[in-house]
Design a protein around this motif. Structure first.
Motif, PDB file in Angstrom:
ATOM      1  N   ALA A  10      -3.821  -3.281   2.170  1.00 57.10           N
ATOM      2  CA  ALA A  10      -3.216  -1.949   2.111  1.00 57.10           C
ATOM      3  C   ALA A  10      -2.633  -1.578   3.479  1.00 57.10           C
ATOM      4  N   THR A  11      -3.328  -1.946   4.544  1.00 59.46           N
ATOM      5  CA  THR A  11      -2.836  -1.677   5.899  1.00 59.46           C
ATOM      6  C   THR A  11      -1.549  -2.455   6.147  1.00 59.46           C
ATOM      7  N   LYS A  12      -1.511  -3.690   5.685  1.00 61.60           N
ATOM      8  CA  LYS A  12      -0.296  -4.507   5.819  1.00 61.60           C
ATOM      9  C   LYS A  12       0.862  -3.876   5.043  1.00 61.60           C
ATOM     10  N   GLN A  13       0.573  -3.378   3.859  1.00 65.32           N
ATOM     11  CA  GLN A  13       1.615  -2.716   3.062  1.00 65.32           C
ATOM     12  C   GLN A  13       2.068  -1.411   3.726  1.00 65.32           C
ATOM     13  N   PHE A  14       1.114  -0.687   4.320  1.00 66.38           N
ATOM     14  CA  PHE A  14       1.472   0.539   5.036  1.00 66.38           C
ATOM     15  C   PHE A  14       2.412   0.206   6.191  1.00 66.38           C
ATOM     16  N   TYR A  15       2.133  -0.900   6.873  1.00 69.76           N
ATOM     17  CA  TYR A  15       3.000  -1.338   7.978  1.00 69.76           C
ATOM     18  C   TYR A  15       4.428  -1.538   7.471  1.00 69.76           C
ATOM     19  N   ILE A  17       5.871  -0.382   4.401  1.00 72.29           N
ATOM     20  CA  ILE A  17       6.566   0.666   3.647  1.00 72.29           C
ATOM     21  C   ILE A  17       5.948   2.058   3.783  1.00 72.29           C
ATOM     22  N   GLY A  18       4.976   2.186   4.634  1.00 71.41           N
ATOM     23  CA  GLY A  18       4.389   3.513   4.845  1.00 71.41           C
ATOM     24  C   GLY A  18       3.629   4.017   3.625  1.00 71.41           C
ATOM     25  N   LEU A  19       3.659   5.322   3.427  1.00 69.68           N
ATOM     26  CA  LEU A  19       2.908   5.936   2.331  1.00 69.68           C
ATOM     27  C   LEU A  19       3.472   5.629   0.954  1.00 69.68           C
ATOM     28  N   LYS A  20       4.599   4.932   0.899  1.00 67.90           N
ATOM     29  CA  LYS A  20       5.166   4.538  -0.393  1.00 67.90           C
ATOM     30  C   LYS A  20       4.427   3.345  -0.997  1.00 67.90           C
ATOM     31  N   LEU A  21       3.460   2.808  -0.261  1.00 70.71           N
ATOM     32  CA  LEU A  21       2.701   1.677  -0.793  1.00 70.71           C
ATOM     33  C   LEU A  21       2.061   2.072  -2.118  1.00 70.71           C
ATOM     34  N   THR A  22       1.928   1.092  -2.995  1.00 70.01           N
ATOM     35  CA  THR A  22       1.308   1.336  -4.299  1.00 70.01           C
ATOM     36  C   THR A  22       0.125   0.393  -4.481  1.00 70.01           C
ATOM     37  N   MET A  23      -0.689   0.718  -5.442  1.00 65.92           N
ATOM     38  CA  MET A  23      -1.803  -0.170  -5.779  1.00 65.92           C
ATOM     39  C   MET A  23      -1.250  -1.530  -6.222  1.00 65.92           C
ATOM     40  N   GLN A  24      -0.105  -1.508  -6.917  1.00 64.94           N
ATOM     41  CA  GLN A  24       0.525  -2.753  -7.356  1.00 64.94           C
ATOM     42  C   GLN A  24       0.961  -3.600  -6.165  1.00 64.94           C
ATOM     43  N   ASP A  25       1.476  -2.968  -5.109  1.00 65.30           N
ATOM     44  CA  ASP A  25       1.861  -3.704  -3.901  1.00 65.30           C
ATOM     45  C   ASP A  25       0.667  -4.443  -3.319  1.00 65.30           C
ATOM     46  N   VAL A  26      -0.466  -3.752  -3.262  1.00 64.29           N
ATOM     47  CA  VAL A  26      -1.681  -4.351  -2.700  1.00 64.29           C
ATOM     48  C   VAL A  26      -2.167  -5.476  -3.604  1.00 64.29           C
ATOM     49  N   ALA A  27      -2.176  -5.224  -4.907  1.00 58.84           N
ATOM     50  CA  ALA A  27      -2.628  -6.248  -5.861  1.00 58.84           C
ATOM     51  C   ALA A  27      -1.751  -7.496  -5.780  1.00 58.84           C
ATOM     52  N   ALA A  28      -0.444  -7.300  -5.720  1.00 59.87           N
ATOM     53  CA  ALA A  28       0.476  -8.445  -5.644  1.00 59.87           C
ATOM     54  C   ALA A  28       0.243  -9.231  -4.355  1.00 59.87           C
ATOM     55  N   ASP A  29       0.042  -8.517  -3.258  1.00 57.91           N
ATOM     56  CA  ASP A  29      -0.205  -9.187  -1.981  1.00 57.91           C
ATOM     57  C   ASP A  29      -1.472 -10.033  -2.031  1.00 57.91           C
ATOM     58  N   LEU A  30      -2.478  -9.537  -2.742  1.00 52.21           N
ATOM     59  CA  LEU A  30      -3.764 -10.246  -2.813  1.00 52.21           C
ATOM     60  C   LEU A  30      -3.833 -11.226  -3.992  1.00 52.21           C
ATOM     61  N   ALA A  42     -10.592   4.641  -6.996  1.00 57.75           N
ATOM     62  CA  ALA A  42     -10.156   5.268  -8.245  1.00 57.75           C
ATOM     63  C   ALA A  42      -8.688   5.684  -8.226  1.00 57.75           C
ATOM     64  N   SER A  43      -8.117   5.834  -7.025  1.00 58.71           N
ATOM     65  CA  SER A  43      -6.725   6.289  -6.925  1.00 58.71           C
ATOM     66  C   SER A  43      -6.130   5.815  -5.608  1.00 58.71           C
ATOM     67  N   LYS A  44      -4.848   5.983  -5.498  1.00 56.38           N
ATOM     68  CA  LYS A  44      -4.180   5.653  -4.239  1.00 56.38           C
ATOM     69  C   LYS A  44      -4.732   6.528  -3.118  1.00 56.38           C
ATOM     70  N   GLU A  45      -4.980   7.795  -3.396  1.00 54.64           N
ATOM     71  CA  GLU A  45      -5.525   8.676  -2.369  1.00 54.64           C
ATOM     72  C   GLU A  45      -6.897   8.203  -1.913  1.00 54.64           C
ATOM     73  N   ASP A  46      -7.722   7.726  -2.846  1.00 56.63           N
ATOM     74  CA  ASP A  46      -9.030   7.180  -2.460  1.00 56.63           C
ATOM     75  C   ASP A  46      -8.857   5.937  -1.586  1.00 56.63           C
ATOM     76  N   LEU A  47      -7.857   5.124  -1.895  1.00 59.68           N
ATOM     77  CA  LEU A  47      -7.560   3.951  -1.068  1.00 59.68           C
ATOM     78  C   LEU A  47      -7.133   4.388   0.332  1.00 59.68           C
ATOM     79  N   LEU A  48      -6.296   5.408   0.416  1.00 62.86           N
ATOM     80  CA  LEU A  48      -5.882   5.929   1.727  1.00 62.86           C
ATOM     81  C   LEU A  48      -7.080   6.444   2.511  1.00 62.86           C
ATOM     82  N   ILE A  49      -7.996   7.110   1.832  1.00 65.46           N
ATOM     83  CA  ILE A  49      -9.219   7.597   2.487  1.00 65.46           C
ATOM     84  C   ILE A  49     -10.040   6.420   2.988  1.00 65.46           C
ATOM     85  N   GLY A  50     -10.138   5.373   2.173  1.00 63.30           N
ATOM     86  CA  GLY A  50     -10.838   4.166   2.605  1.00 63.30           C
ATOM     87  C   GLY A  50     -10.196   3.552   3.836  1.00 63.30           C
TER      88      GLY A  50
END
Length: 190
Positions: A10-15, A17-30, A42-50
């Motif tokens: 998720a940090t790599k995706q943030f690097y 595309i910023g806050l436009k990152l999606t759960m799908q982006d992270v899943a595809a990367d992994l 449970a949500s993108k916001e929870d991922l951001l909090i993590g």
């Protein structure tokens, strides 16, 4: 799959595309199903909090390492106040400017970290005051000033529109704090 791997992706995706990152982006990367991420977040916001919690945990660890270094006091204050671990140094934190509006729970967590992770800094400043290295300043006022500056750096687009890099803004803030704004020698605040 571990939380740490998800946060790293998720940090790599943030690097990228910023806050436009999606759960799908992270899943595809992994190379995993999106539902695997939802087992942890449970949500993108929870991922951001993590991401914020993990990142600020790394910052606190960096501060502990800096405090253990044998370096000049002024350099130690500078480094500990603007500590950013190497893995985050490349991130453009200006991309967080929409966090407050779009992800208020995550923004609240960001504010909590900015306001509460001060113990090592306060201890260092109090030590400096006792040793005569720091003027008799109000540490709570300094804390408010720095917290407000960091919040503004992260939650407004001022740095973006001014074309000032986040790390440059941190260093300039510390120059002002440590050296002041006056070219004149301190004449007892005349």
């Amino acid at each position: 799959m571990t939380e740490k791997e998800i946060i790293a992706s998720a940090t790599k995706q943030f690097y990228k595309i910023g806050l436009k990152l999606t759960m799908q982006d992270v899943a595809a990367d992994l190379h995993i199903a999106k539902k695997t991420i939802y087992q942890f977040y449970a949500s993108k916001e929870d991922l951001l909090i993590g991401m914020l919690d993990f990142g600020f945990g790394a910052i606190q660890e960096q501060k502990r390492q800096i405090l253990a270094e044998k370096i000049p006091y002024k350099e130690k204050v500078r480094k500990v106040m603007i500590a950013i671990p190497d893995q985050y140094a490349v991130l453009d934190f200006r991309k967080l400017s929409d966090l407050k509006e779009k992800y208020p729970k995550a923004y609240k967590v960001l504010r909590k970290h900015l306001e509460n992770d001060w113990d090592p800094i306060i201890d260092l400043l109090e030590q400096g005051k006792k040793e005569g290295r720091v003027q008799d300043i109000s540490i709570p006022v300094l804390k408010i000033m720095v917290t407000a500056s960091l919040d503004a750096f992260l939650s407004t687009d001022t740095l973006k529109t001014s074309k000032v890099a986040y790390n440059d803004a941190l260093n300039e803030m510390m120059n002002i704090i440590l050296d002041g704004i006056s070219e004149e020698k301190n004449e007892d605040h005349k």
